[in-house]
Design an enzyme around this catalytic site. Structure first.
Site, PDB file in Angstrom:
ATOM      1  N   GLU A  12       0.477  -1.094   9.617  1.00 42.97           N
ATOM      2  CA  GLU A  12       0.069  -1.883  10.680  1.00 42.97           C
ATOM      3  C   GLU A  12      -0.689  -3.162  10.778  1.00 42.97           C
ATOM      4  O   GLU A  12      -1.630  -3.170  11.209  1.00 42.97           O
ATOM      5  CB  GLU A  12      -0.335  -0.710  11.871  1.00 42.97           C
ATOM      6  CG  GLU A  12       0.175  -1.108  13.255  1.00 42.97           C
ATOM      7  CD  GLU A  12       0.013  -0.129  14.500  1.00 42.97           C
ATOM      8  OE1 GLU A  12       0.114  -0.400  15.610  1.00 42.97           O
ATOM      9  OE2 GLU A  12      -0.505   1.241  14.067  1.00 42.97           O
TER      10      GLU A  12
ATOM     11  N   TYR B  84       5.194   3.012   6.544  1.00 42.39           N
ATOM     12  CA  TYR B  84       4.796   3.125   7.932  1.00 42.39           C
ATOM     13  C   TYR B  84       6.061   3.622   8.777  1.00 42.39           C
ATOM     14  O   TYR B  84       7.039   2.629   9.100  1.00 42.39           O
ATOM     15  CB  TYR B  84       4.217   1.902   8.398  1.00 42.39           C
ATOM     16  CG  TYR B  84       4.078   1.691   9.900  1.00 42.39           C
ATOM     17  CD1 TYR B  84       3.298   2.909  10.676  1.00 42.39           C
ATOM     18  CD2 TYR B  84       4.328   0.577  10.627  1.00 42.39           C
ATOM     19  CE1 TYR B  84       2.877   2.755  11.771  1.00 42.39           C
ATOM     20  CE2 TYR B  84       3.780   0.477  12.029  1.00 42.39           C
ATOM     21  CZ  TYR B  84       3.113   1.467  12.549  1.00 42.39           C
ATOM     22  OH  TYR B  84       2.770   1.489  13.873  1.00 42.39           O
TER      23      TYR B  84
ATOM     24  N   ASP C 115       1.382   6.187   7.047  1.00 38.95           N
ATOM     25  CA  ASP C 115       1.657   6.723   8.379  1.00 38.95           C
ATOM     26  C   ASP C 115       2.897   7.244   8.621  1.00 38.95           C
ATOM     27  O   ASP C 115       3.813   6.297   8.922  1.00 38.95           O
ATOM     28  CB  ASP C 115       1.093   5.543   9.408  1.00 38.95           C
ATOM     29  CG  ASP C 115       1.375   6.275  10.846  1.00 38.95           C
ATOM     30  OD1 ASP C 115       1.684   7.325  10.989  1.00 38.95           O
ATOM     31  OD2 ASP C 115       0.654   5.354  11.809  1.00 38.95           O
TER      32      ASP C 115
ATOM     33  N   HIS D 261     -15.177  -0.937  16.938  1.00 35.15           N
ATOM     34  CA  HIS D 261     -14.181  -1.791  16.855  1.00 35.15           C
ATOM     35  C   HIS D 261     -13.227  -1.200  15.794  1.00 35.15           C
ATOM     36  O   HIS D 261     -12.394  -1.905  14.911  1.00 35.15           O
ATOM     37  CB  HIS D 261     -14.597  -2.902  16.612  1.00 35.15           C
ATOM     38  CG  HIS D 261     -13.183  -4.084  16.905  1.00 35.15           C
ATOM     39  ND1 HIS D 261     -12.654  -3.997  18.070  1.00 35.15           N
ATOM     40  CD2 HIS D 261     -12.674  -5.030  16.225  1.00 35.15           C
ATOM     41  CE1 HIS D 261     -11.641  -5.048  18.090  1.00 35.15           C
ATOM     42  NE2 HIS D 261     -11.557  -5.404  16.785  1.00 35.15           N
TER      43      HIS D 261
END
EC number: 3.1.11.2
Length: 252
Positions: A34, A106, A147, A244
Site C-alpha cells: 500500500e 497485497y 497483506d 501517525h
C-alpha cells in the site's frame, strides 16, 4: 536473516514512521504494501540513506508494493501475476535476496460482499494459488509475505461473529488461503504460536488499538526449504501506537 512485512498505508505520508522502525528493528529484508505512490514518487533516496536497496512497483493513490534489502540491491525477478492480462493493480513483486526468493504481495480487500470487488479477490487468490505451486516446484527457499487481507481462523479476529459476511473473513476467502497453505507452505507465525491471539492490524476507529480489537491479516508463507530456517515470528505491535502510524504493525 530477519524478514519483515509492513503495510505502510502511504509510504510518503508515513515515511518518518517507516524510517524510525527500520532503524529500530534493523530487518534484513522488508516487503512493503500500500505504497499509494506512483513509480517516480517512491522515496528511494531516503530508503537508500537508511541503508537499504529497493525494488518497487508504484501506483498512483492506491496499492503499490516494494521489497527492501539491507546493504544490497534486491534482484528483481517479477512484477505482477499472470492469468488476468487487463489487471493493472500493483499487487505483487518478487526478488531474490541472498538466495531466497521473496514474493511481496497485497491481496485485494474484496469488500463489499457480494460484488465485483469480491469476485476479483477470489480470482486473485486463484492466480496466486497457481503461481505458488510453481514456486514450490523450484525446491528453493521461498517466502510469500504481505497483506493477504484474510483472517484464516476465528483466533485471528477479535470478534469473529461480527465478520461473517466481510470479504476478509468470508468462508470462500479462508478456503482459498487454506488451499494455498496445503500445497506445502508454512504459516510462520501460526506455526510458532499455534494458540495465541496475535494481531497485525487495528482499525483507526472505535479505539481499536487501545482495546486490542485487532485482526491478523499480514502473513508469511514459507516453502519447506525456508521453513527449515524459521526460528522466530512476532509482531512489532508497539509501532502501531506511534504518532501517525499505519493501521498495520510490522511483522516478521
Amino acid at each position: 536473516m530477519k524478514l519483515a512485512t509492513y503495510n505502510v498505508n502511504g509510504v510518503n505520508g508515513r515515511l518518518e514512521v517507516l524510517l524510525r522502525w527500520l532503524e529500530e528493528a534493523g530487518p534484513d529484508v522488508v516487503c512493503l504494501q500500500e505504497l499509494k505512490a506512483p513509480q517516480e514518487k517512491f522515496p528511494v533516496k531516503a530508503i537508500e540513506a537508511a541503508g537499504y536497496g529497493a525494488v518497487w512497483q508504484g501506483q498512483k493513490s492506491w496499492n503499490g508494493v516494494a521489497i527492501l534489502a539491507k546493504g544490497q540491491e534486491p534482484h528483481l525477478t517479477r512484477k505482477g501475476l499472470s492469468g488476468e492480462p487487463d489487471d493493472e493493480h500493483s499487487r505483487y513483486i518478487e526478488a531474490i535476496v541472498d538466495g531466497i526468493v521473496i514474493g511481496g504481495l497485497y491481496l485485494p480487500n474484496g469488500n463489499p460482499y457480494p460484488g465485483p470487488k469480491f469476485d476479483y479477490k477470489l480470482r486473485w487468490f486463484t492466480r496466486l494459488h497457481d503461481y505458488a505451486a510453481e514456486l514450490l516446484d523450484l525446491e528453493v527457499p521461498v517466502v510469500l509475505a504481505g497483506d493477504y487481507n484474510v483472517m484464516p481462523t476465528d483466533i485471528d479476529v477479535y470478534k469473529p461473529e461480527r465478520w461473517t459476511n466481510d470479504a476478509l473473513f468470508r468462508i470462500e476467502v479462508r478456503e482459498a488461503f487454506r488451499k494455498i497453505v496445503e500445497q506445502g507452505w508454512t504459516d510462520a507465525l501460526r506455526h510458532l504460536h499455534p494458540d495465541e491471539r496475535i494481531y497485525t492490524f487495528w482499525d483507526y476507529f472505535r479505539n481499536a488499538y487501545a482495546r486490542d480489537a485487532g485482526l491478523r491479516i499480514d502473513h508469511f508463507l514459507l516453502s519447506s526449504e525456508a521453513a527449515a530456517r524459521l526460528s522466530k515470528a512476532e509482531v512489532d505491535k508497539h509501532v502501531r501506537g506511534w504518532d501517525h502510524s499505519s493501521d498495520h504493525a510490522p511483522s516478521g
